[in-house]
Design an enzyme around this catalytic site. Structure first.
Site, PDB file in Angstrom:
ATOM      1  CE  LYS A 164      -4.119  -1.914   0.088  1.00 40.20           C
ATOM      2  NZ  LYS A 164      -3.833  -3.199  -0.567  1.00 40.20           N
TER       3      LYS A 164
HETATM    4  C1  LIG Z   1      -9.966  -2.846  -1.633  1.00 42.95           C
HETATM    5  C2  LIG Z   1      -9.361  -3.563  -0.472  1.00 42.95           C
HETATM    6  N1  LIG Z   1     -10.069  -3.662   0.661  1.00 42.95           N
HETATM    7  C3  LIG Z   1      -9.576  -4.284   1.744  1.00 42.95           C
HETATM    8  C4  LIG Z   1      -8.317  -4.833   1.734  1.00 42.95           C
HETATM    9  C5  LIG Z   1      -7.838  -5.568   2.947  1.00 42.95           C
HETATM   10  O1  LIG Z   1      -6.749  -4.940   3.535  1.00 42.95           O
HETATM   11  P1  LIG Z   1      -5.910  -5.701   4.655  1.00 42.95           P
HETATM   12  O2  LIG Z   1      -4.977  -6.632   3.982  1.00 42.95           O
HETATM   13  O3  LIG Z   1      -5.201  -4.579   5.377  1.00 42.95           O
HETATM   14  O4  LIG Z   1      -6.885  -6.394   5.525  1.00 42.95           O
HETATM   15  C6  LIG Z   1      -7.535  -4.749   0.582  1.00 42.95           C
HETATM   16  C7  LIG Z   1      -6.186  -5.327   0.584  1.00 42.95           C
HETATM   17  O5  LIG Z   1      -5.450  -5.359  -0.340  1.00 42.95           O
HETATM   18  C8  LIG Z   1      -8.063  -4.097  -0.554  1.00 42.95           C
HETATM   19  O6  LIG Z   1      -7.367  -4.030  -1.695  1.00 42.95           O
END
Ligand SMILES: Cc1ncc(COP(=O)(O)O)c(C=O)c1O
Length: 376
Positions: A182
């Protein structure tokens, strides 16, 4: 040819020093660095409050729980996202109701939402796909008409802005990811922003089992008994994670301008190739430029994906639509053809490397390779 990685982080010695300071200190878990991160992140996003957690997935799940959404409830969301978006809805026992996306941006199509609202609908969960914000004014207006919550999945969109609105400004909460790739990262991590102090206080307890006292209260001050007020999660952000994030916040805008420059170079490079399409970028907005995706002919996508990797370039697919994942097909009977715009993107898309450390010669190599491989 030397390999061009899909992603390389921009962590610096200042970040490493901050982590070393935490390691040399007494307190590794949620404490002063977490607080500093939360203050800095709230200030950057313009929200009144930020609460650090372990992932965006947990941030979404906690947001749903905060507003009492669970079994028997429906949450309207997009099939064009990472599975985490719908999985958070599943995790609280609610039902994800997918609405197709705009063919031009891949964001949820606000004009289709009202038709999906039923007496069971409790919330809208939009995703600011790739870093470009959804039409939050339209979504908030629909939510207000139908007394729904809006929980923003802003995993891609720390820096986003549209119609003068930032993630978290119109939503009841906005949820962010600091996963390894990210724009702002500590390997794994997340945050929730909100404007209601009562909601913020609930998240602070809910991220640590619903306990009435935090670890810092219990160990840094004199020991005091705690109570468990409600059933929460265990997802508090530690000082170690926060230490990695604190300094990165200051460089977000500078790194965004580097991402923006690379995205423009790609745009120019592909402009003459009618076999490469890209999602539209709204001119009156600030795109957080998390992911740069192209669309190629669906029947050639997988072969092209393989050929790009054979040429030494890291790629990804963001995303194959959630409704066509086995779990969702089996549980809800979703089939191909139900959300054609999301399905087209899922079949056509390839994500290219986009990060501040991508060098000029690497950008040129990506453009050259794509021009050679994507032909009529
Ligand atoms: C659009 C979206 N939502 C949620 C997430 C989930 O994030 P995390 O891995 O921090 O739980 C991601 C992860 O890549 C994502 O791309």
């Amino acid at each position: 040819m030397k390999r061009i990685e899909f992603y390389r982080h921009s962590l610096t010695d200042a970040d490493a020093r901050e982590v070393m300071d935490v390691i040399r200190s007494l307190f590794l878990t949620t404490g002063d660095r977490t607080k500093r991160f939360e203050e800095g992140f709230a200030a950057y996003t313009g929200a009144a409050h930020a609460v650090g957690v372990m992932s965006c997935t947990h941030a979404l799940e906690l947001s749903l729980r905060c507003f009492g959404i669970g079994s028997g409830d429906e949450v309207i969301t997009t099939p064009m996202s990472f599975i985490a978006t719908a999985n958070a809805i599943e995790a609280v026992g609610a039902t994800p109701i997918f609405v197709d996306v705009e063919p031009s941006t891949g964001n949820i199509d606000a004009t289709r939402i009202e038709a999906a609202i039923t007496p069971h609908t409790k919330a809208i969960l939009p995703v600011h796909l790739y870093g470009q914000m959804c039409d939050m004014k339209a979504l908030r207006a629909i939510a207000d008409r139908h007394h729904l919550r809006v929980i923003e999945d802003a995993a891609h969109c720390v820096e986003g802005l549209r119609d003068g609105i930032r993630p978290g400004a119109l939503g009841d909460t906005a949820c962010f990811s600091f996963y390894a790739t990210k724009n702002l990262t500590c390997g794994e991590g997340g945050a929730i922003v909100c404007n209601d102090p009562g909601v913020r206080d609930w998240f602070v307890k809910a991220r640590q089992h619903g306990m009435s006292k935090q670890a810092a209260d219990r160990y840094v001050k004199r020991y005091e008994h705690y109570d468990m007020e409600f059933f929460g999660m265990k997802t508090n952000m530690s000082n170690l994670q926060a230490a990695l994030l604190i300094h990165q916040i200051n460089g977000l805008d500078e790194r965004l301008s580097l991402r923006e420059r690379i995205a423009r170079r790609y745009d120019e490079g592909f402009a003459q190739n009618s076999m490469i399409q890209t999602p539209s970028v709204l001119s009156e907005s600030r795109h957080a430029r998390h992911l740069y995706t192209i669309w190629v002919a669906p029947e050639k996508r997988d072969a092209t994906l393989g050929a790009i990797q054979d040429a030494g370039i890291g790629v990804a697919v963001n995303f194959r639509p959630i409704h066509l994942m086995k779990y969702y097909r089996d549980k809800y009977g979703f089939r191909r053809g139900m959300f054609p715009n999301a399905e087209f993107i899922g079949d056509a898309t390839i994500t290219l490397p986009l990060y501040p450390l991508l060098r000029e010669d690497e950008i040129e190599a990506v453009i050259r390779t794509l021009k050679r491989l994507v032909t009529a």
